[in-house]
Design a protein around this motif. Structure first.
Motif, PDB file in Angstrom:
ATOM      1  N   PRO A 156      32.202 100.826  59.431  1.00 51.87           N
ATOM      2  CA  PRO A 156      31.752  99.437  59.297  1.00 51.87           C
ATOM      3  C   PRO A 156      31.762  98.623  60.594  1.00 51.87           C
ATOM      4  O   PRO A 156      31.208  97.530  60.615  1.00 51.87           O
ATOM      5  N   HIS A 190      23.919  97.437  57.415  1.00 55.46           N
ATOM      6  CA  HIS A 190      24.344  96.035  57.385  1.00 55.46           C
ATOM      7  C   HIS A 190      23.166  95.085  57.579  1.00 55.46           C
ATOM      8  O   HIS A 190      22.225  95.397  58.307  1.00 55.46           O
ATOM      9  N   MET A 223      35.548  97.541  55.038  1.00 54.47           N
ATOM     10  CA  MET A 223      34.173  97.147  55.366  1.00 54.47           C
ATOM     11  C   MET A 223      34.164  95.746  55.978  1.00 54.47           C
ATOM     12  O   MET A 223      33.534  95.490  57.006  1.00 54.47           O
ATOM     13  N   GLN A 224      34.901  94.841  55.341  1.00 54.44           N
ATOM     14  CA  GLN A 224      34.909  93.459  55.832  1.00 54.44           C
ATOM     15  C   GLN A 224      35.605  93.358  57.190  1.00 54.44           C
ATOM     16  O   GLN A 224      35.125  92.674  58.092  1.00 54.44           O
ATOM     17  N   THR A 258      30.016  92.957  50.079  1.00 50.93           N
ATOM     18  CA  THR A 258      30.118  94.414  50.237  1.00 50.93           C
ATOM     19  C   THR A 258      29.451  95.132  49.066  1.00 50.93           C
ATOM     20  O   THR A 258      29.528  94.676  47.930  1.00 50.93           O
ATOM     21  N   GLU A 276      36.571  97.898  50.409  1.00 51.44           N
ATOM     22  CA  GLU A 276      35.937  96.614  50.721  1.00 51.44           C
ATOM     23  C   GLU A 276      36.628  95.939  51.900  1.00 51.44           C
ATOM     24  O   GLU A 276      35.978  95.364  52.780  1.00 51.44           O
TER      25      GLU A 276
END
Ligand SMILES: Cc1cc2nc3c(=O)[nH]c(=O)nc-3n(C[C@H](O)[C@H](O)[C@H](O)COP(=O)(O)OP(=O)(O)OC[C@H]3O[C@@H](n4cnc5c(N)ncnc54)[C@H](O)[C@@H]3O)c2cc1C
Lengths: 295, 765
Positions: B727, B624, B661-662, B706, B658
């Motif tokens: 994540p 990240h 991840m977010q 992402t 996604e």
């Protein structure tokens, strides 16, 4: 299990009579965004809810002959920032009205409720202080007025006696060449209670300060009128040096506590920084501009 | 702020092309959820139902001298009051389900209802059932509990002192060498992992960085509060509807805690409004069951927000020390770490998982990791998304950043040079299989954010940070039962509670294998009576393991269809080929739909099924990048831009990947900047509300860019790696490294809240 009563009087006299009859078991209900939450969470035991919203005087928002404004105690925040005259005249108050809770909350929450809840962090209170608002109170013994800075007496407490209610606030007409600003510090960007809030009002003659008032929230048992800071500014040029002097006084005036929302050291520092920023914003408005540093 | 609607980039390290996998179909549960028709635990209402509520301890540590419920029992409308005396004595039984099996049931039982002592503020002491919630609440006030208040122990470093008050009088440390301590203490377990020769490794180093870090307790912050409804029938059948990450786990716990035969327990998983590891264990279910048994009525219970924060399982606070040695050319020579996590009121923190992750992104030839599981007077802690890894890697990734700064080595180059790769040592595990850390790091290096210089602004302190993260993922057991309907559609029963959209990602694997359209699969999360054993939705395991079960079940169905067709076509079953959803042999061919029709006429209805316990979960890496701005005057940190790169193995349903991840980033940023439990000296939790337990709002995070990297997991037919947990791991370190870049400060405590950052700035000046 507790049964509750709801009353919706249409006159101040009737409201006073109900409040007087039930004493501390009765409470005014404006938007309910403090009261209902507190009762639900067992933080307040209220048996009689006296609705403020059917009483015309409490719902009034009007400009008086002398240019002052009467702000009914139950007028919700959204009405203030949708009122062009009010917003232009008392911008620090609308700064606060715009940041209380969320759009939904602002549809209900009133300035009067914010003041009567008397939380040290109530966002509208420092702005009311810097605008020299006066509380119009009615009770069994008739009417009286109290300067807003003298209204709150301790966290959650104020000068209202059993049977009394806040009818409205009178906000004097600000003189030409003046401006105000309120801002607060919250760790997030919305939905939070002020760790510190600061309001400032300035009147300028050219670059010279002719009158000033500042106020702080969340740094003492009640919102503070920091009179010494305003007094010190009078006669000074409205520049960073002057604002630093006032901010220093504000920091000294703050007597915060350590709690889950902030530390003493941080709140002291914020009292300085926010007073400075509020003064910058007030100056910008006094000169016809708008604040640049945050909300 | 503009909303970014682009389809996020995907970087493939394989040549597979799929028909269903990797597409973006409409999710099966979408309509129900947006219309509000989806059924959650609170939607259960049964005839004659009573309402239960829990009395909780006002003290952090106290002996219960007496409980007198007579006044409550006398209240009109109250049907039952229970205390720990109503729970069977579990003896020395050990737990079998959940994310961390093998703990004494007696601790779990005492956590359900305090036995003799309360171990934390909010600990359940008694429960009542009444005709409505108000009477139940009133009844709680009428239960008289006499306490002898004891000195609380709140932090691991205090709890580990030799003279600390011992919270569990018969807790003897399980030592790393397999022995047991002679004297009781608050340390439940010690662990030790070693490879190579650390002393020699540090001796080789030109630079050694040795830092200590501390952590506040954080909560998973799921929005739906815990709830359970139980109906104990006269014949002993117990039906439970609840919000849980694992219906089978709850069934097992009910059996363990209530000493009730597992066949008589039926748990129905309702839709779940978030769990993140916090709903992997029972809280209300056994209480509702007992109250139902005693009253002969169904009993419904639900926590309010304060109950959830006070008395469920947040993830530990604690201590991590990381020491790393490197040569001047930037080669890691040794690593040492020491982790002490608070287990809360009873043993069993996630420290072991933290140990496994602390150096995971790097090729460590000499390493030593020590872990301590420490009991303190706080709620029994639990898993939270990659449990333990965030603490551990916040520490190690901060140390790595410091090494890079000191040696003036680019942090991407350093990580690429030292990265773990296939065949390298992995703590307490076989060597790494094919993993994607290097590929993630390269994608991060090539990302738009890393390639764009940080915009400066006059008078603003801005900085950029990068960090890696690893989470090992879990296999466990999953089951799928797939029924071929006569129209060629498939009803797919699976046992995994759908938290992250796994109905669809599991169904997509089934559809891919059988060669049908995703719209022809109807996935259903089944209850414990209707599908085979399925462990918790946790450990990022569902798309991996339940997906594998679905793939296997599809193959099973394929075989059955082929056998049916073989009879019809008069060919050998193994001569029938299957490609693109069409069966063919000897000039005959039939799609799945056609085959279903043909078989129906023969009275053949294939049911594909599979139960699987895979162990090659593969492990997941993330890298990240965070850009922040620090308000020097207030200490407030604003995240300006964020990119999350992650190896998904193969992204079955990219929007969910996604989304995971977010979501992980949002939670990680909250942990980094504001979230923490605040206690007073007496151990009272002061911020048991979402006003003062400050999770980020939509205005507190930027759009999160992402980048999905696909390095297929060799341990799965479609290359799946779990994606849900890793994540959350890098954000605190990425943000901390960005804060350092902006200000020169090294923050050593999470959260890096405004008062802490401001105090650190003041100390620096
Ligand atoms: C989600 C949420 C977010 C919030 N965010 C903020 C925030 O950002 N900043 C902030 O300052 N506050 C915030 N609040 C608190 C609250 O919304 C404000 O204090 C609001 O201004 C209260 O106004 P109300 O009309 O709802 O008051 P009510 O709840 O109706 O009343 C508040 C108190 O004042 C008394 N009262 C009301 N009117 C009178 C009267 N005329 N005479 C005598 N007593 C009276 C009531 O009895 C009660 O004790 C928030 C609340 C919620 C639920």
């Amino acid at each position: 299990m507790r049964a509750i009563q709801y009353a919706a009087p249409s006159t101040v006299e009737d409201a006073v009579a109900i409040l007087a009859e039930h004493g501390s078991d009765a409470r005014m209900l404006a938007g309910g965004t403090d009261l209902i939450v507190q009762v639900r969470e067992d933080a307040r035991d209220t048996g009689v809810f006296v609705d403020a919203k059917k009483i015309p005087e409490l719902m009034e928002l009007s400009v008086n002959a002398d240019g002052s404004t009467t702000l009914g105690a139950a007028v919700p925040c959204h009405q203030l920032y949708n009122d062009a005259h009010f917003t232009a005249t008392y911008p620090a108050v609308t700064d606060a009205a715009r940041i209380i809770g969320s759009t939904g909350i602002q549809g209900r929450a009133s300035v009067g409720g914010n003041l009567c809840n008397s939380g040290p962090a109530g966002d509208t209170i420092p702005p009311l202080i810097v605008h020299s608002a006066v509380c119009n109170i009615a009770g069994p013994d008739g009417e009286r007025t109290v300067a807003v800075e003298d209204f709150c007496t301790a966290p959650g407490r104020n000068v209202l006696a059993d049977g009394e209610l806040l009818v409205s606030l009178t906000l004097p007409k600000p003189p030409a060449g003046s401006g105000s600003h309120y801002l607060r510090f919250i760790p997030r960007n919305e939905m939070d209670i002020a760790v510190v809030g600061a309001g400032a009002w300035l009147q300028l003659d050219g670059e010279t300060i002719t009158a000033a008032r500042t106020g702080l929230g969340a740094v003492a048992p009640t919102p503070l009128f920091v009179q010494a800071a305003g007094d010190a500014l009078v006669g000074m040029t409205a520049d960073e040096d002057a604002f630093a002097v006032a901010a220093d006084i504000a920091r000294d005036a703050a007597s915060p506590i350590d709690d889950m929302r902030g530390t003493i050291a941080h709140r002291k520092q914020l009292s300085y920084v926010l007073t400075q920023r509020a003064l910058r914003g007030a100056k910008a408005r006094a000169q016809g501009g708008s604040p640049t540093n945050g909300h | 702020m503009a909303i970014d609607t682009r389809v996020a980039p995907k970087i493939k390290h394989h040549d597979e092309e799929y028909k269903v996998i990797g597409t973006r179909p409409i999710r099966h549960d979408g309509l129900e959820k947006v219309t509000g028709e989806a059924r959650y635990g609170s939607d259960i209402n049964l005839p004659g139902q009573l309402h239960g509520k829990v009395l909780r301890s006002p003290h952090a540590h106290a002996r219960i001298l007496s409980i007198d419920a007579s006044r409550a029992q006398a209240l009109d409308g109250v049907s039952a009051v229970i205390t720990s005396a109503d729970l069977p004595d579990p003896g020395d039984k050990l737990t079998t389900g959940g994310e961390a099996p093998g703990l004494p049931v007696k601790f779990k039982s005492a956590n359900m209802l305090a036995r003799g002592k309360v171990h934390y503020h909010g600990h359940a002491v008694a429960a009542v059932a009444a005709t409505n919630q108000h009477i139940a609440a009133e009844a709680l006030k009428l239960i008289d509990v006499e306490y002898e208040v004891l000195e609380p122990v709140l932090e691991v470093w205090d709890a580990m002192k030799p003279d600390a008050p011992v919270i569990i009088e018969d807790l003897y440390t399980a030592k790393a060498d397999g022995t047991t301590a002679e004297e009781p203490s608050n340390v439940a377990a010690e662990m030790l992992y070693e490879v190579g020769d650390v002393d020699a490794g540090f001796a080789e180093a030109d630079l050694v960085v040795d830092r200590e870090f501390t952590f506040g307790v954080v909560h998973q912050g799921y929005i739906e509060t815990h709830n359970a409804t139980a109906n104990w029938l006269k014949d002993g059948h117990l039906h439970v509807w609840c919000s849980s990450q694992g219906a089978f786990t709850i069934r097992q716990e009910l059996a363990d805690l209530l000493n009730h035969p597992i066949t008589k327990i039926h748990v129905v998983p309702m839709e779940i409004g978030g769990g993140f590891g916090g709903k992997t264990t029972a809280y209300l279910e056994p209480l509702a069951a007992l109250l139902s048994q005693q009253t002969g009525h169904p009993v419904k219970m639900a926590m309010d927000r304060a109950d959830v924060l006070k008395a469920t399982g947040p993830t530990p606070g604690g201590y991590v020390r990381v020491k790393m040695g490197v040569t001047n050319d930037g080669t890691i020579t040794a690593g040492y770490a020491n982790l002490a996590f608070d287990a809360g009121g009873y043993p069993g923190s996630v420290v072991g998982a933290g140990c496994r992750c602390v150096f995971a992104p790097y090729n460590m030839t000499n390493a030593k990791v020590e872990g301590f599981d420490v009991v303190v007077n706080k709620p029994k802690t639990h898993a939270y998304r990659a449990p333990g890894a965030t603490h551990a890697e916040f520490a190690s990734e901060t140390v790595v950043d410091e090494i890079c700064r000191t040696l003036d080595i680019d942090p991407v180059e350093f990580r690429l040079k030292n990265s773990a790769k296939e065949g390298d040592w992995q703590l307490a595990m076989p060597p790494y299989p094919r993993i994607g850390h290097i590929e993630c790091m390269e994608a991060a290096r090539d990302s738009a954010q890393w390639q764009t210089p940080l915009e400066t602004a006059p008078g603003k302190k801005r900085g950029r940070g990068i960090a890696s993260g690893f989470w090992f993922n879990i296999g466990f057991t999953s089951s799928v039962i797939a029924k071929l309907n006569s129209d060629g559609s498939v009803t797919l029963l699976e046992g995994s509670t759908d938290i992250g959209g796994t109905r669809t990602s599991v169904a997509m694997q089934f559809a891919e294998t059988l060669g049908i359209a995703i719209e022809d699969v109807d996935p259903i999360v089944a209850d414990t009576d209707s599908v085979g054993q399925t462990d918790v939705t946790g450990g990022s395991r569902v798309t991996f393991a339940t997906g594998l079960a679905a793939h296997n079940a599809a193959n099973d169905m394929k075989d059955q269809i082929a056998e049916g067709l073989a009879d019809l076509w008069d060919v050998a079953a193994d001569s029938i080929t299957h490609a693109d959803g069409t069966f063919s042999a000897n000039g005959n061919s039939a799609t799945v739909r056609e085959a279903a029709g043909l078989l129906e006429e023969e009275g053949v209805f294939p049911i594909g099924k599979n139960t699987v316990t895979p162990t090659r979960e593969g492990g997941a890496f993330a890298v990240h990048i965070a850009d922040v701005e620090v308000d020097e005057e207030t200490g407030k940190v604003e995240v300006l831009r964020y990119t999350a790169v992650q190896d998904a193995g193969v992204a079955i349903y990219p929007p969910y990947v996604e989304g995971q991840m977010q979501g992980g980033v949002v939670q990680g940023v909250g942990w980094a900047l504001n979230e923490e439990y605040v206690y007073d000296d007496d151990g009272h939790l002061l911020n048991a509300s979402l006003l003062d337990y400050r999770m980020p709002t939509a205005l507190d995070v930027p759009n999160i860019e992402t980048i999905i990297v696909e390095v297929p997991n060799p341990g799965h037919p479609y290359g799946v790696r779990g994606v849900g947990e890793v994540p959350i791991v890098p954000p605190p370190a990425a943000v901390a490294n960005a804060i350092h870049d902006a200000t020169g400060l090294r923050m050593s405590h999470l959260p890096m809240s405004p008062p802490r950052v401001q105090a650190a700035l003041a100390a620096q000046a």
